[in-house]
Design an enzyme around this catalytic site. Structure first.
Site, mmCIF file in Angstrom:
data_model
loop_
_atom_site.group_PDB
_atom_site.id
_atom_site.type_symbol
_atom_site.label_atom_id
_atom_site.label_comp_id
_atom_site.label_asym_id
_atom_site.label_seq_id
_atom_site.Cartn_x
_atom_site.Cartn_y
_atom_site.Cartn_z
ATOM 1 N N ASP A 41 0.881 -1.173 0.000
ATOM 2 C CA ASP A 41 0.000 0.000 0.000
ATOM 3 C C ASP A 41 0.911 1.214 0.000
ATOM 4 O OD1 ASP A 41 -2.102 2.059 0.906
ATOM 5 O OD2 ASP A 41 -3.273 0.215 0.971
ATOM 6 N N GLY A 79 -5.684 -2.005 -4.542
ATOM 7 C CA GLY A 79 -5.123 -0.662 -4.321
ATOM 8 C C GLY A 79 -5.659 0.359 -5.303
ATOM 9 N N SER A 82 -10.801 4.768 -4.340
ATOM 10 C CA SER A 82 -12.000 3.933 -4.237
ATOM 11 C C SER A 82 -13.293 4.751 -4.197
ATOM 12 C CB SER A 82 -11.915 3.060 -2.984
ATOM 13 O OG SER A 82 -11.877 3.869 -1.829
ATOM 14 N N SER A 118 -15.685 -2.301 -9.940
ATOM 15 C CA SER A 118 -16.735 -1.700 -9.112
ATOM 16 C C SER A 118 -18.065 -1.699 -9.856
ATOM 17 C CB SER A 118 -16.350 -0.263 -8.766
ATOM 18 O OG SER A 118 -17.436 0.403 -8.158
ATOM 19 N N ASN A 119 -19.129 -1.685 -9.088
ATOM 20 C CA ASN A 119 -20.467 -1.535 -9.679
ATOM 21 C C ASN A 119 -20.603 -0.191 -10.389
ATOM 22 O OD1 ASN A 119 -22.332 0.444 -7.889
ATOM 23 N ND2 ASN A 119 -20.846 -0.550 -6.546
ATOM 24 N N HIS A 120 -19.697 0.748 -10.118
ATOM 25 C CA HIS A 120 -19.801 2.069 -10.759
ATOM 26 C C HIS A 120 -19.395 2.043 -12.240
ATOM 27 C CE1 HIS A 120 -21.205 3.933 -7.149
ATOM 28 N NE2 HIS A 120 -20.314 3.193 -6.499
ATOM 29 N N TYR A 143 -14.138 7.692 -11.591
ATOM 30 C CA TYR A 143 -13.790 6.460 -10.861
ATOM 31 C C TYR A 143 -14.313 5.227 -11.619
ATOM 32 C CZ TYR A 143 -14.433 2.901 -7.199
ATOM 33 O OH TYR A 143 -14.447 1.731 -6.476
ATOM 34 N N LYS A 147 -12.272 2.108 -13.636
ATOM 35 C CA LYS A 147 -12.477 0.665 -13.434
ATOM 36 C C LYS A 147 -12.823 -0.008 -14.771
ATOM 37 C CE LYS A 147 -11.855 0.513 -8.916
ATOM 38 N NZ LYS A 147 -10.722 -0.204 -8.312
ATOM 39 N N ARG A 181 -30.218 1.594 -0.467
ATOM 40 C CA ARG A 181 -29.579 1.143 -1.713
ATOM 41 C C ARG A 181 -28.728 -0.105 -1.470
ATOM 42 N NH1 ARG A 181 -24.411 2.131 -3.253
ATOM 43 N NH2 ARG A 181 -23.933 1.713 -5.433
HETATM 44 P P1 NAI Z 1 -9.927 1.830 0.466
HETATM 45 O O1 NAI Z 1 -9.931 3.202 -0.069
HETATM 46 O O2 NAI Z 1 -10.226 1.629 1.913
HETATM 47 O O3 NAI Z 1 -8.533 1.122 0.146
HETATM 48 C C1 NAI Z 1 -7.778 1.414 -0.999
HETATM 49 C C2 NAI Z 1 -6.321 1.392 -0.611
HETATM 50 O O4 NAI Z 1 -5.560 1.750 -1.769
HETATM 51 C C3 NAI Z 1 -5.973 2.398 0.506
HETATM 52 O O5 NAI Z 1 -5.357 1.753 1.592
HETATM 53 C C4 NAI Z 1 -5.051 3.375 -0.174
HETATM 54 O O6 NAI Z 1 -4.007 3.857 0.671
HETATM 55 C C5 NAI Z 1 -4.504 2.570 -1.337
HETATM 56 N N1 NAI Z 1 -4.065 3.466 -2.422
HETATM 57 C C6 NAI Z 1 -4.713 4.561 -2.899
HETATM 58 N N2 NAI Z 1 -3.982 5.174 -3.830
HETATM 59 C C7 NAI Z 1 -2.848 4.442 -3.966
HETATM 60 C C8 NAI Z 1 -1.707 4.580 -4.767
HETATM 61 N N3 NAI Z 1 -1.583 5.591 -5.637
HETATM 62 N N4 NAI Z 1 -0.722 3.663 -4.648
HETATM 63 C C9 NAI Z 1 -0.849 2.640 -3.767
HETATM 64 N N5 NAI Z 1 -1.904 2.457 -2.978
HETATM 65 C C10 NAI Z 1 -2.904 3.350 -3.065
HETATM 66 O O7 NAI Z 1 -10.947 0.983 -0.429
HETATM 67 P P2 NAI Z 1 -11.636 -0.407 -0.095
HETATM 68 O O8 NAI Z 1 -13.032 -0.159 0.325
HETATM 69 O O9 NAI Z 1 -10.753 -1.228 0.740
HETATM 70 O O10 NAI Z 1 -11.727 -1.038 -1.565
HETATM 71 C C11 NAI Z 1 -10.697 -1.845 -2.084
HETATM 72 C C12 NAI Z 1 -10.855 -1.915 -3.592
HETATM 73 O O11 NAI Z 1 -12.137 -2.418 -3.909
HETATM 74 C C13 NAI Z 1 -10.731 -0.558 -4.290
HETATM 75 O O12 NAI Z 1 -10.042 -0.747 -5.513
HETATM 76 C C14 NAI Z 1 -12.155 -0.161 -4.546
HETATM 77 O O13 NAI Z 1 -12.263 0.667 -5.695
HETATM 78 C C15 NAI Z 1 -12.821 -1.507 -4.749
HETATM 79 N N6 NAI Z 1 -14.234 -1.483 -4.388
HETATM 80 C C16 NAI Z 1 -14.610 -1.421 -3.062
HETATM 81 C C17 NAI Z 1 -15.954 -1.395 -2.726
HETATM 82 C C18 NAI Z 1 -16.408 -1.413 -1.304
HETATM 83 O O14 NAI Z 1 -17.619 -1.449 -1.106
HETATM 84 N N7 NAI Z 1 -15.537 -1.398 -0.301
HETATM 85 C C19 NAI Z 1 -16.996 -1.390 -3.778
HETATM 86 C C20 NAI Z 1 -16.473 -1.436 -5.125
HETATM 87 C C21 NAI Z 1 -15.150 -1.492 -5.403
HETATM 88 C C1 15L Z 2 -17.450 1.650 -4.532
HETATM 89 O O1 15L Z 2 -16.921 1.411 -5.612
HETATM 90 C C2 15L Z 2 -16.713 2.290 -3.437
HETATM 91 O O2 15L Z 2 -15.358 1.895 -3.404
HETATM 92 C C3 15L Z 2 -17.312 2.032 -2.065
HETATM 93 O O3 15L Z 2 -16.752 2.961 -1.159
HETATM 94 C C4 15L Z 2 -18.839 2.123 -2.056
HETATM 95 O O4 15L Z 2 -19.237 3.432 -2.140
HETATM 96 C C5 15L Z 2 -19.415 1.279 -3.161
HETATM 97 O O5 15L Z 2 -18.784 1.463 -4.419
HETATM 98 C C6 15L Z 2 -20.915 1.481 -3.382
HETATM 99 O O6 15L Z 2 -21.332 1.660 -4.524
HETATM 100 O O7 15L Z 2 -21.663 1.418 -2.402
#
Ligand code: NAI
Ligand code: 15L
Length: 272
Positions: A41, A79, A82, A118-120, A143, A147, A181
């Site tokens: 990270d 990573g 998000s 992502s669903n987005h 975003y 993806k 939602r």
């Molecule tokens: P998060 O934002 O908590 O974790 C993402 C991590 O990536 C962070 O620890 C951040 O420091 C790291 N990061 C950001 N920019 C970086 C860079 N330039 N270089 C290296 N590391 C970097 O997100 P979360 O919720 O853990 O999601 C993980 C993955 O799943 C993301 O790719 C997100 O887009 C995807 N996702 C998550 C969803 C959710 O509901 N949690 C829904 C849809 C997709």
């Molecule tokens: C995502 O892609 C985001 O990473 C997460 O933070 C949520 O917002 C999720 O979608 C969502 O659609 O609920």
């Protein structure tokens, strides 16, 4: 009787985004299944435990990402940015960063990547539509566009170089659904683990796209095209329905966040 650890069938695995919400959740779940788990990270992470390596790296730093992939069999790529943010930030972390990751995977011979999409990617479909992953993308912001780029990039690396990818169009993966939602989009952490392990262990993954959701009663996504992955969610948002509906008794049907699957993401920005 003592619980037995799962067999280390995942080989040498790289987990990016290890300091994030999902990375912190998956790290201890994946480690016992790996011959080696390398976590990375840009943000600080917990110190390496047995069978782990910790490497800080920015995804846009090409040399650092190439070092990350050295000796890795597979990657779980979480990573990056998000949430919806200005284009320049998304460009570096999610577009340049994902390119760096795939190019490093090619050079170092990694065989499979699980890509957190992502669903987005399809956020501009309406909430009264049921879609599947064969339908055209309709990103709801920069975003979601990034993806969609990752999904296309991974398709290219499969067609050209045979690197397999499972793109997880994750819905909303949190301890509980936070609002109405998310009764449709929720993915429990246990089902997330099931989905990631299925994606890493299915004998032939090819290039696959799957929506990451639990066995929710009301859903907008049909995962039939991804049934070969063998992902069978076991949780459901239904036990949370009464509380979420009580907290939001009425919905404004003219609000784009209520109309479209991407929720509030569809009306974020412009940023300039
Ligand atoms: P998060 O934002 O908590 O974790 C993402 C991590 O990536 C962070 O620890 C951040 O420091 C790291 N990061 C950001 N920019 C970086 C860079 N330039 N270089 C290296 N590391 C970097 O997100 P979360 O919720 O853990 O999601 C993980 C993955 O799943 C993301 O790719 C997100 O887009 C995807 N996702 C998550 C969803 C959710 O509901 N949690 C829904 C849809 C997709
Ligand atoms: C995502 O892609 C985001 O990473 C997460 O933070 C949520 O917002 C999720 O979608 C969502 O659609 O609920």
């Amino acid at each position: 009787m003592a619980a037995t650890s799962p067999a280390p069938s995942l080989g040498r695995l790289l987990l990016t985004g290890a300091a994030g919400g999902l990375g912190r959740e998956l790290r201890p779940r994946l480690r016992p299944r790996c011959a080696l788990l390398r976590v990375s990270d840009i943000a600080p992470m917990a110190a390496a435990g047995p069978g782990e390596e910790v490497m800080e790296a920015a995804l846009e730093d090409r040399a650092a990402v190439h070092a990350l992939l050295e000796g890795m069999d597979a990657v779980v790529h979480l990573g990056g940015i998000s949430t919806e943010q200005p284009f320049d930030a998304v460009l570096q972390a999610n577009i340049v960063g994902t390119y760096n990751l795939y190019e490093a995977a090619r050079r170092h011979g990694a065989r499979r990547i699980v890509f957190a999409s992502s669903n987005h990617v399809t956020g501009f479909y309406r909430q009264d539509e049921v879609i599947d992953a064969t339908m055209p993308v309709r990103p709801d912001g920069y975003y979601g566009l990034s993806k969609a780029f990752g999904e296309n990039l991974s398709r290219f690396y499969f067609d050209r170089y045979g690197i397999e990818t499972v793109c997880l169009r994750i819905g909303s993966s949190f301890p509980e659904p936070k609002d109405r939602r998310m009764l449709a989009t929720w993915l429990s952490y246990d089902d997330l683990e099931r989905l990631v392990v299925a994606s890493l262990t299915v004998p032939v993954a090819g290039h696959s796209i799957v929506y990451g959701m639990s066995d929710n009663q009301a859903t907008w996504w049909d995962n039939t095209p991804a049934r070969h992955l063998g992902f069978r969610p076991q949780d459901s948002s239904e036990p949370f329905r009464a509380a979420r509906e009580a907290a939001q008794p009425t919905l404004d049907r003219d609000d784009p966040a209520v109309l479209y699957q991407g929720g509030a993401f569809v009306r974020m920005g412009p940023f300039e």
